[in-house]
Design an enzyme around this catalytic site. Structure first.
Site, PDB file in Angstrom:
ATOM      1  N   LYS A  98       1.037  -6.582   8.851  1.00  0.00           N
ATOM      2  CA  LYS A  98       1.201  -5.093   8.001  1.00  0.00           C
ATOM      3  C   LYS A  98       2.406  -4.433   8.672  1.00  0.00           C
ATOM      4  O   LYS A  98       2.588  -4.125   9.828  1.00  0.00           O
ATOM      5  CB  LYS A  98       0.083  -4.331   8.337  1.00  0.00           C
ATOM      6  CG  LYS A  98       0.128  -3.105   7.338  1.00  0.00           C
ATOM      7  CD  LYS A  98      -1.126  -2.057   7.717  1.00  0.00           C
ATOM      8  CE  LYS A  98      -2.234  -2.359   6.884  1.00  0.00           C
ATOM      9  NZ  LYS A  98      -3.298  -1.294   7.112  1.00  0.00           N
ATOM     10  N   ASP A 132     -14.497   5.165   6.242  1.00  0.00           N
ATOM     11  CA  ASP A 132     -14.198   4.695   4.905  1.00  0.00           C
ATOM     12  C   ASP A 132     -14.790   3.415   4.548  1.00  0.00           C
ATOM     13  O   ASP A 132     -14.074   2.686   3.951  1.00  0.00           O
ATOM     14  CB  ASP A 132     -12.545   4.768   4.723  1.00  0.00           C
ATOM     15  CG  ASP A 132     -12.336   4.633   3.461  1.00  0.00           C
ATOM     16  OD1 ASP A 132     -11.084   4.445   2.993  1.00  0.00           O
ATOM     17  OD2 ASP A 132     -13.047   5.404   2.426  1.00  0.00           O
ATOM     18  N   GLY A 186       0.812  -1.431   0.033  1.00  0.00           N
ATOM     19  CA  GLY A 186      -0.208   0.038  -0.102  1.00  0.00           C
ATOM     20  C   GLY A 186       0.980   1.111   0.020  1.00  0.00           C
ATOM     21  O   GLY A 186       2.231   1.271  -0.200  1.00  0.00           O
ATOM     22  N   GLY A 187       0.091   2.397   0.323  1.00  0.00           N
ATOM     23  CA  GLY A 187       0.885   3.615   0.339  1.00  0.00           C
ATOM     24  C   GLY A 187       2.220   3.740   1.164  1.00  0.00           C
ATOM     25  O   GLY A 187       3.231   4.156   0.862  1.00  0.00           O
ATOM     26  N   MET A 188       1.888   3.312   2.430  1.00  0.00           N
ATOM     27  CA  MET A 188       2.619   3.383   3.632  1.00  0.00           C
ATOM     28  C   MET A 188       3.237   2.245   4.223  1.00  0.00           C
ATOM     29  O   MET A 188       4.179   2.178   5.157  1.00  0.00           O
ATOM     30  CB  MET A 188       2.517   4.486   4.490  1.00  0.00           C
ATOM     31  CG  MET A 188       1.065   3.967   5.209  1.00  0.00           C
ATOM     32  SD  MET A 188       0.353   5.275   6.414  1.00  0.00           S
ATOM     33  CE  MET A 188       1.563   4.823   7.941  1.00  0.00           C
TER      34      MET A 188
END
Length: 708
Positions: A41, A135, A21-23
């Site tokens: 993660k 979200d 993912g992004g980070m």
């Protein structure tokens, strides 16, 4: 730096990378302490030294760590080791709801409602812990291989307080609520709005609001009325349409005020889909469509630009690909080429040209840095081997293992029970042995202490005292024929069921002990009978004791249909108003779509009684004399008084009906008086009179009533 094979937290062995993912990156790992596979993660190395990124990563962990629910991807552990920040979570195999919708174009009404109920239950659990997801979208909802629906990625969740939450973070703009689009306002009802948009997409296969830019879509959420889902799919029931409308009201006060309220209406829609029972309040001026102000426009633009920046994109983690393609990033590519000058030319505080230049430079710099980092990492791990595909990694399935126990020297029944409890399948073969008593396990096909896959067949060699009887071959035969053959040879038979795509349903797949081996006469031979292909069968759930509504929901969730629902008398008081009968037995296997009839108890049978025999005098007491005045009371066992009278004439005629008890009591009360007596003293001739006495007597008689 994370490497395949390394151990973090002294328990999690990194096996493979399964998402990015992004980070953060996501790895499949094995938890050696609890002997299970998990997803780990890990915050990317380039961000782990940045206190801001570390803080945001920890916020995500803290938001989800306290949530344990069947409809939430659970977080098991959070830690930091040698500069590596990680979150350990449940490993789920399945696909996102987004992919599921794409594969099916749109979902049936019953399937969509069933999924919505499970999602609502997961979100309700989060709200119950004062956590708002913020979200909710199909990309953050996973359907496991077992059909369980789970909510994931609490990456922008925050704990709710008694005060209103505000934030600069918008979720995916296609699903964001009007209040979030205006200024980041978020509470439980924002999640309800996003779920309403998700239901719209499940039912119709499309999104209600689309546009060329995030700003344009956000404005539509604020200004435009939600289109009717029935415009696109006419067979959607009115109750379901109204549920979606109520979820997606512009004003939060007009929506469902809690997930529990929504769940009640969703379940009701399964029972009465065509009833208009949803109470949707007409929106007032606050909730109605209104023109957006310049201030609103500035807020929306700043919200979306923050989200589009590199820092914010990394923060959101954009639906990290947790589990191979199941967790692929589903966010639509959104153009941001809107002419800001057209919208903001009257705003003195805003310079669109300068912001466009700044944004462009930031994006270019981010792309260059990202490209260099990706190339260096990929080159180090040999990822850039053009022409090669690692399909095996993408398709590898999770294998659950257990540690083999020592069974040698144990009685066969004990060893079999222990292996079955571990999830292993025992197979039996016999061997003549002088060292072991008959029926004792000599050895197993797997040594104690080794790790073996669950459901694996473990061959147990068992001692027999003589040469025994040759076991006949019954593979491929029908169940009844196989049982007959084995019993004819003196064996007893144990039948187990299993799926098979190769053996016809009702016929024997395998047997234990194997054919042509010897076994002691009279032992149990286990045969596995085919249920046919697995996809064609489902196990019938236990519905007894459920309410009618809950039973219907469970049937739909298991791919079964509700047949006739009728009322019946049942003597078990605890089952009153609950399901007391189902037309298929619990745990039997039936075809998908099988219709299950239900009966709901209205309570025990109500039997009434009558009493017409008459009441005779209380001659049980020898002091009773005919003609005495007697008080007579007749009371049923349930406390109902049927008669209360004073009489000196017996028998008393009776004619009572509708009595709810089978027995009663007659109570007689009367007074016995002794006369005065006079005596004379013979010496003095003096007389003495003794007054008479009165004594109250009570006689109780049990009577039995006659059933009407």
């Amino acid at each position: 730096m994370i490497k395949i094979g390394m151990l973090i937290g002294d328990r999690y062995e990194i096996l493979e990378k399964i998402g990015t993912g992004g980070m953060s990156d996501v790895y499949k790992a094995k938890d050696h302490k609890l002997n299970r596979f998990v997803a780990v993660k890990v915050l990317k190395q380039e961000f782990s030294e940045n206190a801001n990124f570390v803080s945001k990563f920890q916020v995500e962990a803290q938001a989800a760590a306290g949530l344990m629910h069947p409809n939430i991807v659970n977080v098991y552990d959070v830690g930091e080791e040698g500069g590596i920040h990680y979150i350990v979570m449940e490993l789920v195999e399945g696909i996102t709801l987004k992919k599921y919708i794409e594969k099916k174009a749109r979902l049936s009404v019953k399937e969509a409602i069933s999924i919505a109920i499970q999602v609502s239950m997961g979100i309700a659990a989060a709200h119950g812990n004062h956590i708002i997801h913020r979200d909710i979208k199909p990309q953050n909802i996973i359907i496991s291989k077992e059909g369980k629906v789970k909510v994931t990625d609490f990456g922008i969740a925050k704990a709710a307080t008694s005060n209103t939450i505000t934030s600069n973070v918008m979720g995916s703009v296609h699903y964001t609520s009007p209040e979030q689009a205006r200024g980041g306002y978020s509470d439980e009802k924002s999640d309800i709005y996003s779920l309403g948009i998700t239901m719209f997409e499940m039912l119709t296969g499309r999104l209600p609001f689309n546009g060329d830019t995030t700003v344009a879509i956000a404005i539509k959420h604020i200004q435009e009325e939600l289109p009717s889902p029935r415009e696109y799919v006419s067979e959607i029931p009115i109750s379901v349409e109204q549920i979606v409308y109520k979820c997606c009201q512009k004003s939060p006060d007009r929506r469902y005020q809690s997930m529990d309220e929504l769940i009640v209406d969703l379940k009701q829609s399964l029972l009465n889909p065509d009833e208009d029972f949803v109470k949707v309040v007409d929106p007032d001026e606050e909730a109605s469509t209104r023109m957006i102000t310049d201030r609103d426009m500035v807020q929306i633009k700043r919200q979306t630009d923050r989200r589009d920046s590199m820092d914010e994109a990394m923060r959101l983690n954009r639906n990290a690909d947790y589990y191979h393609e199941q967790y692929e990033d589903e966010d639509e590519d959104e153009d941001r080429d809107i002419d800001e000058e057209e919208y903001y030319e009257d705003n003195d505080d805003y310079d669109p040209k300068m912001e466009k230049i700044t944004t462009l430079l930031a994006v270019v710099a981010a792309l260059l840095i990202g490209g260099i980092v990706i190339f260096m990492v990929g080159n180090a791990f040999g990822m850039f081997r053009f022409g090669e595909q690692n399909e095996e990694n993408n398709q590898e399935e999770t294998v659950d293992t257990v540690e083999m126990i020592e069974v040698a020297g144990k009685p066969l029944d004990e060893a079999k029970r222990e292996l079955i409890e571990m999830g292993l399948t025992p197979e039996i073969e016999y061997e003549v042995s002088d060292a072991y008593e008959e029926g004792i396990v000599i050895r197993a096909s797997e040594a104690a202490g080794t790790m073996v896959e669950k459901n694996k067949n473990i061959v147990l060699t068992v001692a027999q005292g003589s040469n025994g009887v040759v076991v006949p071959n019954v593979k491929g035969k029908s169940q009844s024929e196989a049982v007959s053959i084995l019993e004819k040879e003196g064996f007893s038979v144990t039948v187990s069921e299993n799926y098979s795509s190769e053996v016809e349903s009702g016929h024997v797949i395998s047997q234990s002990p194997e054919a042509e081996t010897t076994a002691p006469e009279g032992v149990a031979i286990t045969i596995w009978v085919s249920l046919g292909e697995e996809d064609a069968k489902v196990k019938v759930p236990n519905l007894i004791g459920m309410t009618e509504m809950d039973a219907m929901v469970v049937l739909h969730e298991n791919g079964l249909e509700v047949g006739t629902v009728s009322q019946t008398i049942n003597e078990d008081v605890s089952l009153t108003d609950k399901v007391c009968y189902q037309s298929y037995s619990v745990d039997t296997y039936v075809d998908k779509g099988t219709v299950i009839d239900l009966k709901v108890s209205i309570g025990p049978t109500e039997v009434t009684y009558k009493f017409t025999e008459g009441i005779t005098a209380p001659t049980e007491d020898p002091d009773y004399q005919a003609g005495m005045s007697v008080s007579v009371v007749l009371i049923a066992t349930d406390g109902t008084q049927l008669l209360s009278t004073q009489t000196s004439s017996f028998p008393i005629s009776t004619n009572y009906s509708g009595i709810k008890s089978s027995t009663g009591v007659v109570q007689f009360t009367f007074t016995v008086t002794t006369p005065a007596t006079t005596t004379t003293n013979p010496d003095t001739g003096e007389t003495m009179t003794v007054e008479g006495t009165s004594t109250e007597k009570i006689v109780t008689r049990v009577v039995t009533f006659t059933a009407e």
